[in-house]
Scaffold this motif. Structure first.
Motif, PDB file in Angstrom:
ATOM      1  N   GLY A  22       0.814  -1.212   0.000  1.00  9.93           N
ATOM      2  CA  GLY A  22       0.000   0.000   0.000  1.00  9.93           C
ATOM      3  C   GLY A  22       0.850   1.266   0.000  1.00  9.93           C
ATOM      4  O   GLY A  22       0.579   2.220  -0.730  1.00  9.93           O
ATOM      5  N   GLU A  23       1.913   1.252   0.812  1.00 11.83           N
ATOM      6  CA  GLU A  23       2.839   2.396   0.858  1.00 11.83           C
ATOM      7  C   GLU A  23       3.416   2.676  -0.526  1.00 11.83           C
ATOM      8  O   GLU A  23       3.444   3.805  -1.000  1.00 11.83           O
ATOM      9  CB  GLU A  23       4.022   2.081   1.779  1.00 11.83           C
ATOM     10  CG  GLU A  23       3.798   2.300   3.251  1.00 11.83           C
ATOM     11  CD  GLU A  23       5.064   1.936   4.036  1.00 11.83           C
ATOM     12  OE1 GLU A  23       4.901   1.384   5.127  1.00 11.83           O
ATOM     13  OE2 GLU A  23       6.196   2.178   3.544  1.00 11.83           O
ATOM     14  N   GLY A  24       3.905   1.602  -1.154  1.00  8.29           N
ATOM     15  CA  GLY A  24       4.538   1.742  -2.472  1.00  8.29           C
ATOM     16  C   GLY A  24       3.545   2.177  -3.531  1.00  8.29           C
ATOM     17  O   GLY A  24       3.845   3.029  -4.373  1.00  8.29           O
ATOM     18  N   LEU A  25       2.347   1.596  -3.491  1.00 10.67           N
ATOM     19  CA  LEU A  25       1.348   1.908  -4.510  1.00 10.67           C
ATOM     20  C   LEU A  25       0.901   3.370  -4.407  1.00 10.67           C
ATOM     21  O   LEU A  25       0.742   4.055  -5.422  1.00 10.67           O
ATOM     22  CB  LEU A  25       0.145   0.966  -4.382  1.00 10.67           C
ATOM     23  CG  LEU A  25      -0.946   1.173  -5.421  1.00 10.67           C
ATOM     24  CD1 LEU A  25      -0.412   0.970  -6.835  1.00 10.67           C
ATOM     25  CD2 LEU A  25      -2.131   0.233  -5.182  1.00 10.67           C
ATOM     26  N   ALA A  26       0.714   3.849  -3.173  1.00 13.54           N
ATOM     27  CA  ALA A  26       0.289   5.237  -2.989  1.00 13.54           C
ATOM     28  C   ALA A  26       1.325   6.184  -3.603  1.00 13.54           C
ATOM     29  O   ALA A  26       0.982   7.152  -4.294  1.00 13.54           O
ATOM     30  CB  ALA A  26       0.100   5.530  -1.499  1.00 13.54           C
ATOM     31  N   LEU A  27       2.585   5.886  -3.380  1.00 13.79           N
ATOM     32  CA  LEU A  27       3.671   6.699  -3.927  1.00 13.79           C
ATOM     33  C   LEU A  27       3.641   6.660  -5.463  1.00 13.79           C
ATOM     34  O   LEU A  27       3.757   7.703  -6.132  1.00 13.79           O
ATOM     35  CB  LEU A  27       5.001   6.150  -3.399  1.00 13.79           C
ATOM     36  CG  LEU A  27       6.242   7.006  -3.554  1.00 13.79           C
ATOM     37  CD1 LEU A  27       6.060   8.331  -2.855  1.00 13.79           C
ATOM     38  CD2 LEU A  27       7.458   6.275  -2.972  1.00 13.79           C
ATOM     39  N   THR A  28       3.478   5.474  -6.010  1.00 15.25           N
ATOM     40  CA  THR A  28       3.423   5.315  -7.466  1.00 15.25           C
ATOM     41  C   THR A  28       2.245   6.094  -8.053  1.00 15.25           C
ATOM     42  O   THR A  28       2.376   6.763  -9.087  1.00 15.25           O
ATOM     43  CB  THR A  28       3.329   3.818  -7.828  1.00 15.25           C
ATOM     44  OG1 THR A  28       4.565   3.207  -7.483  1.00 15.25           O
ATOM     45  CG2 THR A  28       3.073   3.607  -9.306  1.00 15.25           C
TER      46      THR A  28
END
Lengths: 329, 329
Positions: free
Chosen positions: A237-243
């Motif tokens: 979730g952290e990575g996807l939000a950034l992407t």
């Protein structure tokens, strides 16, 4: 109320941890014990408190457990590490709770070895509040243990339900089991077995299986899973939000939207968005199932996040749900 | 090349599936066999093709396997269902590949029961291409099997690496194991055992553990995991992307940004964003490890997604990686 804060744990320790403590004692009525390198903390604290007298004391601990170390081994060997000393203060009744933004594994190991598990609990669980459009979904276990058996998931369900009700103030919380489909026949062996046990449990409001998408959509109040799955999901979730933020910026730049909004408004919008999504902004995550109040903060926590986590810790202790969990088992 | 398309599978079947097939035969040089209710398909196809003569034929199948049905039981009982008939056409050499947007479980069960597994493969795996800021990360298994053993994960690694190299055209693809930390001692028993096996495997470019955030950040080309974890992660991503769009719209409405952009530009931005993130827009996901080319599309696929999935299927068949996988094992 007295909270032991691991001053040496976290990417921005000790500076941001100390600043967070100073913010918190002005916001909440509690005392704080900063645990760690006395001299470093004293210097920074003097600067932060600017001559004012805050209810903050220092407890010296000259070792630190680093992120790469084996948690249980480090807790056993580094008896004078900040997380071990802070956790012992809870065991010895000198503090009501311990908060750390350091190695999650070390905080969990210290709690298990020093505070011990509550009688009847096989594995403690980290309960992380996930922001959703309609409030919060509590995800547990989000990383304390990675080889859970069905009975551990059941215990997580009971603890999570009590936390949602008495700390998050959600009436009759809906508890679901994370799985790959809604039907009760779906899933791996662990999920299928756990479903049957949950179905027959009268003490929680079991609402069936949750699918991955139900977590950020806020369909349930509490979602139970193995710590391996919970940890992967949170970090994904952290990575996807950034992407998504990056791709959006690209789109807006390409289609002229960025010019219309202006740099300032874009920055403000994304910052507010990130805050609403950021788990650490929602304070710490309690480690449920040990004999004492232990709260874990994100490693990247800044002063504001630490202050917010101290607020969470205070509510958690106030709720006395620790006694309720013991009674429920 | 002849592709059997399950015309009855998917939320928007048969209409969007048929439209997608019509788009695809104009875009790619391939023949398509639409499998399902002959009369329904004929009527819709006549409307779509508008008198033109496309290389599309129809194969009648009067049953459909629905989402709620037990996959293996349904495949065994409904011998005349569209997915079973389509898969048999591949087995019997009448078609080169099968594509379905229907029940994933049924497509996997049909492939396993009718095409059989490749000798040496314990469990087939669905390989889903995840869009990232820098390209694509292939995640497998994303839901074919939910109780994988380390040897199954190894096989996924080998198959995923070959697919990334020969279909996605990534040179010497970086393969990682999904885990809760970078260190090789991290994770559950399954992950720790798999790590040791991967480390000693010379046929792939093993790059260590991936954390959840590394998937949408595109740190690796291929990420291996159990189908339970893969499925949860994919669906979590779907839900989170939707939540982020909603929260962003709220923010922009509250801070006046929405007015500056105007409805049209906001809609366009979000639509492009969704397309870039949407797995189905990136075409179908191959089911690797069975004796034949089988591609699975998202249940919500529209004509464009089906057309794109047919393109993926064509590349997949062209690559002949099926032979390479057999040779590698």
């Amino acid at each position: 109320m007295k909270i032991a804060v691991d001053a040496m744990g976290g990417d921005k320790a000790p500076a941001e941890i100390i600043k967070g403590a100073v913010l918190a004692v002005q916001k909440y009525s509690c005392e704080i014990v900063l645990v760690g390198d006395k001299e470093k903390i004293r210097n920074m604290l003097d600067k932060e408190s600017d001559g004012k007298n805050f209810p903050i004391t220092i407890k010296h601990a000259d070792e630190v457990i680093n992120m790469g170390e084996h948690p249980a081994d480090a807790v056993r060997c580094k008896k004078n590490s900040s997380i071990v000393v802070a956790t012992k203060m809870v065991r010895d009744g000198e503090c009501d709770a311990v908060l750390s933004a350091g190695s999650t594994g070390a905080a969990v190991a210290a709690a298990q070895l020093i505070l011990k598990r509550i009688h009847g609990i096989g594995r403690p669980a980290i309960a992380t509040p996930i922001p959703t459009p309609c409030g919060t979904t509590l995800l547990l276990d989000s990383g304390a243990n990675v080889d859970s058996r069905p009975e551990h998931l059941i215990q997580s369900g009971i603890m999570g339900s009590l936390y949602a009700e008495h700390v998050l103030k959600i009436k009759n919380p809906l508890v679901a089991l994370l799985n790959i489909g809604e039907e009760e026949t779906k899933g791996n062996e662990q999920a299928k077995e756990t479903y049957q046990l949950l179905k027959n449990l009268s003490t929680i409001n079991f609402a069936g299986n949750a699918e991955g998408r139900d977590i950020p959509r806020g369909k349930f109040d509490v979602v139970i899973c193995d710590g391996f799955v919970g940890n992967v999901v949170l970090k994904f979730g952290e990575g996807l939000a950034l992407t998504i933020m990056e791709l959006l910026t690209e789109e807006l730049t390409a289609n002229g939207g960025a010019k219309l909004l202006g740099k300032e408004l874009i920055a403000k919008t994304f910052m507010n968005m990130s805050k609403r999504l950021d788990v650490s902004e929602n304070g710490g995550a309690p480690l449920l199932g040990v004999n004492g109040y232990c709260v874990i903060s994100h490693g990247s926590s800044d002063a504001k996040a630490i202050c917010s986590a101290i607020g969470v810790t205070k509510n958690y202790v106030d709720s006395k749900i620790f006694e309720r969990i013991k009674a429920a088992l």
